[in-house]
Motif scaffolding. Structure first.
Motif: not given
Length: 147
Positions: A46-52, A122-132
């Motif tokens: 994920g880190t590599a993909v987001v960087t790219q 196209y790039f899609l990422a879904a993350t929840p709010e961490l504070n939840a």
């Protein structure tokens, strides 16, 4: 990441280099709870993909003033936050992936590409709010969360 099939060795002219490349052109990564080792692999990939993707986007934005209108019209920057139940979240992701499925074969088979087709990324990422997951109550709906 190689152990989990995400990357493979790339050819190199220099025997000292050990380059890697993605094993697949399109990837969808999710953590497999039955395999705890998958989390570090997914995190690294994920880190590599987001960087790219970030590098590609920054290159596009820098070039945008000199690009033809057709290139600009094929670009989109969108960011949003949505309040969804787990079931709604799963359904939304399924709907999005279903929308693109009809076009994915074109990556493999050039004969299926219309003559005037251009490749878009196209790039899609879904993350929840961490504070939840880290705060005692996730019912604090701040202005930032509502945007």
């Amino acid at each position: 990441m190689a152990k989990h099939g995400f990357i493979v060795r790339a050819e190199s002219e220099d025997a000292k280099q050990r380059p890697w490349k993605a094993a697949h052109r399109d990837t969808t990564q999710t953590f497999d709870p039955s395999n705890p080792e998958s989390l570090p692999a997914i995190s690294a990939l994920g880190t590599a993909v987001v960087t790219q993707v970030s590098d590609r986007l920054n290159t596009f934005l820098a070039a945008a003033p000199t690009l033809p209108e057709r290139a600009i019209n094929r670009s989109l920057l969108a960011q949003m936050s949505l309040w969804l139940t787990d079931d709604e979240h799963d359904q939304l992701l399924t709907n999005i992936m279903d929308l693109v499925e009809d076009y994915r074969e074109r990556n493999i088979d050039p004969d299926k590409r219309p003559v005037d087709a251009l490749r878009n990324h196209y790039f899609l990422a879904a993350t929840p709010e961490l504070n939840a997951f880290t705060s005692p109550s996730n019912s604090d709906h701040s202005a930032e969360e509502n945007s």
